[in-house]
Design a protein around this motif. Sequence first.
Motif, short mmCIF file in Angstrom:
data_model
loop_
_atom_site.label_atom_id
_atom_site.label_comp_id
_atom_site.label_asym_id
_atom_site.label_seq_id
_atom_site.Cartn_x
_atom_site.Cartn_y
_atom_site.Cartn_z
N HIS A 77 33.08 46.12 -91.48
CA HIS A 77 31.93 45.27 -89.98
C HIS A 77 32.69 43.85 -89.70
CE1 HIS A 77 32.34 42.13 -93.43
NE2 HIS A 77 31.06 41.79 -92.12
N ILE A 120 32.70 47.88 -83.49
CA ILE A 120 31.83 48.86 -84.27
C ILE A 120 32.35 50.12 -83.03
CG2 ILE A 120 30.21 49.01 -82.71
CD1 ILE A 120 28.57 49.43 -85.81
N GLU A 137 20.93 49.45 -80.88
CA GLU A 137 20.23 48.62 -80.46
C GLU A 137 19.78 48.95 -81.88
OE1 GLU A 137 18.85 44.08 -79.04
OE2 GLU A 137 20.61 45.53 -77.58
N GLU A 146 23.09 50.78 -86.49
CA GLU A 146 24.17 50.91 -84.92
C GLU A 146 25.45 51.74 -85.22
OE1 GLU A 146 25.31 46.69 -83.67
OE2 GLU A 146 23.17 46.22 -83.47
N PHE A 147 25.97 51.45 -86.18
CA PHE A 147 27.57 52.32 -87.16
C PHE A 147 26.56 53.93 -86.44
CE2 PHE A 147 29.39 55.01 -89.76
CZ PHE A 147 30.97 54.51 -89.50
N GLU A 157 21.48 46.59 -90.44
CA GLU A 157 21.65 46.61 -88.47
C GLU A 157 22.55 46.92 -88.58
OE1 GLU A 157 21.28 43.60 -84.78
OE2 GLU A 157 21.53 42.28 -86.49
N TRP A 158 23.90 47.00 -89.61
CA TRP A 158 25.26 47.39 -89.24
C TRP A 158 24.94 49.24 -88.83
CZ3 TRP A 158 28.70 49.48 -90.50
CH2 TRP A 158 30.21 49.93 -91.00
N TYR A 204 31.27 48.87 -96.63
CA TYR A 204 30.76 47.76 -95.36
C TYR A 204 32.46 46.36 -95.08
CZ TYR A 204 27.66 44.44 -93.56
OH TYR A 204 27.12 42.87 -92.42
N GLY A 262 19.59 50.18 -85.11
CA GLY A 262 19.72 48.98 -86.11
C GLY A 262 18.66 48.38 -86.57
N TRP A 275 21.88 41.68 -92.53
CA TRP A 275 22.75 41.72 -91.49
C TRP A 275 23.56 43.43 -91.64
CZ3 TRP A 275 23.16 38.95 -87.89
CH2 TRP A 275 23.30 37.32 -87.52
N GLU A 276 23.61 43.83 -92.88
CA GLU A 276 23.97 45.40 -93.70
C GLU A 276 22.90 46.20 -92.93
OE1 GLU A 276 25.87 47.78 -97.34
OE2 GLU A 276 24.84 45.50 -97.73
#
Length: 139
Positions: A120, A124, A14, A87-88, A83-84, A116, A17, A80-81
């Motif tokens: 996404h 995840i 988190e 996290e990824f 953050e992903w 992506y 991200g 959003w990308e």
Amino acid sequence: MNDRMDLYIDDLAEDQGVLFTKAVEQGFDLCSFANMYLRSSPRDFMDKCYPYWMTLIPSILIDKLPLSEVQKTAEWQDTWEAEWFGEFYAWYQYLTNIPSVQIAESVSPEFLHAHYNVLHDLDIKLAVKKLAEFRGVSI
């Protein structure tokens, strides 16, 4: 997987991200930032489960990174990308136990960006598993 990392992975993913989001909000190119970050000594310390580095909040961590190496961009980038991405990469490192510097080479941010839209939409951890399998890495 490292047992000590089990204690931190949810928060680390988190926070990472949030870190990537902050970088994009500050005008840094997402792929350039990701490349620098995955190769950075702070990320290496996280790979080795140093508790101090695992618990740093993003606003402090971003000040400890060599941001002069990161390209700026004038283009709008999707937070959003970003953050992903953060996290990824945290989950990928955790589930595969591959050092982040090697992940940057095998699953480059440019490759991740290109895929992506497909990845996404998955959970995840499932996205990590699918991509790891595609790369010949067993989880």
